[in-house]
Design a protein around this motif. Structure first.
Motif, PDB file in Angstrom:
ATOM      1  N   ILE A 168       0.691  -1.035  -0.285  1.00 26.83           N
ATOM      2  CA  ILE A 168       0.175  -0.244   0.109  1.00 26.83           C
ATOM      3  C   ILE A 168       1.115   1.191   0.154  1.00 26.83           C
ATOM      4  O   ILE A 168       1.126   1.707   1.265  1.00 26.83           O
ATOM      5  CB  ILE A 168      -1.055   0.101   1.513  1.00 26.83           C
ATOM      6  N   ALA A 204       1.706   0.085   7.994  1.00 25.91           N
ATOM      7  CA  ALA A 204       1.329  -0.569   7.423  1.00 25.91           C
ATOM      8  C   ALA A 204       0.856  -0.069   6.114  1.00 25.91           C
ATOM      9  O   ALA A 204       0.746  -0.384   4.750  1.00 25.91           O
ATOM     10  CB  ALA A 204      -0.601  -1.024   7.279  1.00 25.91           C
ATOM     11  N   LEU A 205       1.279   2.054   5.758  1.00 26.65           N
ATOM     12  CA  LEU A 205       1.747   2.642   4.176  1.00 26.65           C
ATOM     13  C   LEU A 205       2.519   2.606   4.126  1.00 26.65           C
ATOM     14  O   LEU A 205       4.018   3.146   5.044  1.00 26.65           O
ATOM     15  CB  LEU A 205       1.049   3.345   5.284  1.00 26.65           C
ATOM     16  N   ALA A 286      -6.517   5.556   6.363  1.00 24.03           N
ATOM     17  CA  ALA A 286      -6.013   4.433   6.727  1.00 24.03           C
ATOM     18  C   ALA A 286      -6.860   2.881   6.899  1.00 24.03           C
ATOM     19  O   ALA A 286      -6.921   2.369   6.242  1.00 24.03           O
ATOM     20  CB  ALA A 286      -5.733   4.377   8.083  1.00 24.03           C
ATOM     21  N   ALA A 291      -5.816  -0.326   6.070  1.00 19.64           N
ATOM     22  CA  ALA A 291      -4.660  -0.823   7.159  1.00 19.64           C
ATOM     23  C   ALA A 291      -4.742  -0.503   8.842  1.00 19.64           C
ATOM     24  O   ALA A 291      -5.478   0.751   9.558  1.00 19.64           O
ATOM     25  CB  ALA A 291      -3.577   0.733   6.249  1.00 19.64           C
TER      26      ALA A 291
END
Length: 684
Positions: A168, A204-205, A286, A291
């Motif tokens: 991502i 997560a990004l 998110a 995420a």
């Protein structure tokens, strides 16, 4: 060969016009090579492609000359047999056969050489040879071989590491300033950067760095184009309108592959809600990207940096001034950060900004060790006020880096990256420090990561190229430099690192020429003049070296920029042109400043190396060797060139040669370690 035989051969060559053919061939070949060199530079082909073409042209040379000899001989023979030279009269006087054709009974059959060595065959062979070059070049480009291999699972890309399909990746484009007051552009820029920073704190990004996305302000490119260029599969764009105590922020999240809107929102709020808006945008993005936020990430995103909006305004203006990278703007950024802290003494983010500005003043602008001490104090206070602020830990790393505490700096930068995995500056600076500590395999891992975060930034690539150059892997260094040149063909760092690339291969003249190109690219920066001075010294041109180094101090504002090493290099140039008194004056100045460069109980390892340089220019061999050994034993490893002209007076000293041998051994060990790591990762 007898003289009369040689004279006869020369007369025959002249008679058959071989000289003219040779000149034409050389002229055409030169034009072809120039075109191929330009194509190679433009498309990032490897350095061996132009020599490959030269080899093909050299193979063709004897073929062309032989064709000229044979065909001239054939035409001469035909002229002798047919004095009419193929005129209409000659043709009419030839006997005809019953079928009306010219009789050929008396014409001899052409030899095998004459049948093979024709101009049609020679030209056709040349076309085929260049076609072969084109096929190989096209295959090289289409297979992606020209890019940098960043590791397993990554595709090569002229702008860096394109992330795998499952990642991502978000690019936050600059927010448009829709405020009626154009002076509020700083506010829109600040909102953009703060939203980007909020998203960066989500592990997560992968968030593309600000340095890369800033070039897309007011762009007319499609989101698909931007996504392709940045390696991002999602883009967040928006606008900011500020009027009085009201603010409107619009945002939309777009899938770059499908152009679909994943989320959009318009916030019409009071100005005091600006931090809540930023936090909400991060959460909503998110959520749209599925995420998951950890409790720690949620807390970091929800935190407000200050309750004083005036202090926040001053901080944003200070950050804007800091980013302009001029001496006067730097002074202004310090003033603004201080003003923000006067409004809110507990504003940790402003303290981190002030610490960065102080550290930069000491390192980049040479304002002295007092600024480095102030940077350290401000950064430590920022960390104390907010231990969860990544900017504070990054500022602490930058400050510790200036004191020579490399281990402490790496630890601080790692803390920053743990809080903000997408902090490009911290990631890149770890690479810089660990490379100096001798861990080049780890440094290259960090530079590859920095390249992913900043696909439009050439510095991670030129940094990596510098390491490969120092380790003697010139082919890999060349690929990184070509990759950087695709991003910024006229980039100063590209010219400077290309300069070093030539220097380490023994071509001081080419090194100096590239240094001059760096001067042409940013003549207002004193560092490029100093670099050109050093390259002129390597090239054996002390008078030019003196001119460049003096220009470096002349370009700088009074007290605005100078480094101790450049005083030493100027002293070396002055000594070579016979100005001993002026040389000693520079050495005394550098020495006095180096003596004062202490922080607590420690002295940076580079200080010992520069003190050794002072002693070497003075001809104090024993002292130079002792200090050089101290620098080595304390871990100094940066760019130790065996032919450094500053150390010319002690180069033959056995003690100095022993130190240099240890440096060479260290470089060999680091190269072996780097190659083993890259083989394990599938890069080699």
């Amino acid at each position: 060969m007898r003289p009369e035989t040689m004279k006869g051969l020369l007369r025959e060559i002249h008679r058959r016009s071989v000289w003219q053919v040779l000149l034409v061939y050389v002229g055409v070949s030169w034009a072809v090579i120039e075109a191929i060199q330009g194509l190679t530079d433009a498309t990032g082909l490897p350095v061996w492609f132009p020599p490959f073409a030269v080899g093909l042209l050299l193979i063709g040379l004897p073929v062309v000359l032989a064709t000229a000899v044979v065909q001239h001989g054939a035409s001469s023979a035909a002229g002798a047999e047919d004095p009419g030279g193929g005129s209409e009269t000659g043709a009419e006087s030839a006997p005809l056969t019953a079928g009306g054709n010219t009789s050929t009974d008396a014409a001899p059959r052409p030899s095998a050489a004459r049948r093979l060595l024709t101009w049609r065959n020679a030209i056709g062979g040349g076309v085929l040879a260049m076609a072969l070059w084109g096929v190989v070049a096209t295959a090289w480009i289409l297979t992606g071989a020209r890019g940098i291999n960043f590791g397993p699972g990554s595709a090569t890309h002229p702008l860096g590491d394109v992330l795998s399909a499952g990642a991502i990746t978000v690019a936050v484009l600059p927010f448009a300033n829709m405020s009626p007051d154009e002076d509020n552009a700083f506010f829109a820029a600040g909102i953009h950067e703060d939203i980007l920073t909020h998203l960066s704190k989500i592990a997560a990004l992968t968030v593309i760095s600000r340095t890369s996305v800033n070039g897309y302000a007011d762009t007319e490119k499609s989101v698909r184009q931007i996504g392709d260029e940045l390696g991002a599969n999602t883009i967040l764009e928006g606008s900011v309108r500020r009027a009085g105590d009201k603010v409107r922020i619009t945002t939309q999240l777009i899938d770059t592959r499908t152009d679909a809107h994943l989320w959009a929102e318009t916030y019409d709020r009071e100005l005091v809600d600006v931090f809540e808006i930023q936090s909400d945008i991060a959460r909503r993005v998110a959520g749209a990207l599925e995420a998951t936020l950890s409790p720690a990430e949620e807390a970091r995103i929800a935190a407000s940096p200050t309750s004083n909006l005036t202090a926040y305004d001053l901080y944003l203006r200070g950050r804007e001034s800091y980013g302009r990278h001029t001496v006067e703007d730097h002074r202004e950024s310090i003033r603004l950060f201080k003003a923000a802290l006067e409004m809110d003494p507990g504003f940790a983010l402003a303290l981190a900004g002030l610490a960065d500005a102080y550290a930069q003043a000491s390192r980049q602008y040479g304002w002295g060790p007092a600024y480095a001490d102030s940077a350290l104090a401000a950064a430590q206070e920022a960390v104390r006020l907010d231990p969860h602020l990544s900017e504070a830990h990054k500022a602490l790393g930058f400050a510790l880096q200036g004191t020579g505490d490399n281990e402490g700096a790496v630890e601080a930068y790692r803390s920053a990256v743990e809080i903000n995995p997408n902090d490009f500056a911290a990631v890149n600076n770890i690479g810089t420090i660990v490379s100096g500590m001798g861990a080049l395999d780890e440094a290259l891992v960090w530079y590859r990561r920095a390249s992913r975060l900043a696909p439009e930034q050439e510095y991670p690539r030129t940094n990596a190229a510098e390491l490969y150059t120092m380790l003697g892997d010139y082919e890999t260094a060349d690929r990184w430099l070509r990759d950087a040149a695709l991003l910024h063909p006229e980039g100063t760092s590209v010219f400077q690192q290309r300069s070093y690339w030539h220097l380490w291969q023994g071509d001081a003249q080419a090194a100096y020429e590239n240094a001059l190109r760096a001067v042409e690219s940013v003549p207002e920066h004193p560092g490029v003049h100093a670099h050109a001075g050093l390259m002129a010294l390597f090239d054996g041109q002390p008078e030019r070296a003196r001119t460049h180094l003096e220009e470096s101090f002349g370009v700088a504002s009074a007290g605005g920029w100078e480094l101790h090493l450049h005083h030493i290099q100027l002293a070396a140039a002055l000594a070579r042109v016979g100005e001993a008194a002026a040389s000693e004056e520079r050495l005394a100045l550098a020495e006095s400043r180096l003596q004062d460069f202490r922080h607590g109980d420690g002295v940076p390892e580079w200080v010992y190396w520069e003190r050794a340089a002072v002693a070497a220019v003075r001809g104090e061999a024993g002292k130079a060797v002792e200090l050089a050994r101290e620098a080595h034993d304390r871990g100094y490893r940066y760019g130790i060139h065996p032919d450094d002209p500053v150390f010319e007076s002690v180069r033959e000293d056995p003690g100095f040669q022993a130190v240099m041998a240890d440096f060479a051994s260290d470089y060999a060990r680091m190269r072996a370690s780097m190659e083993a790591t890259e083989r394990a990762e599938g890069i080699r």
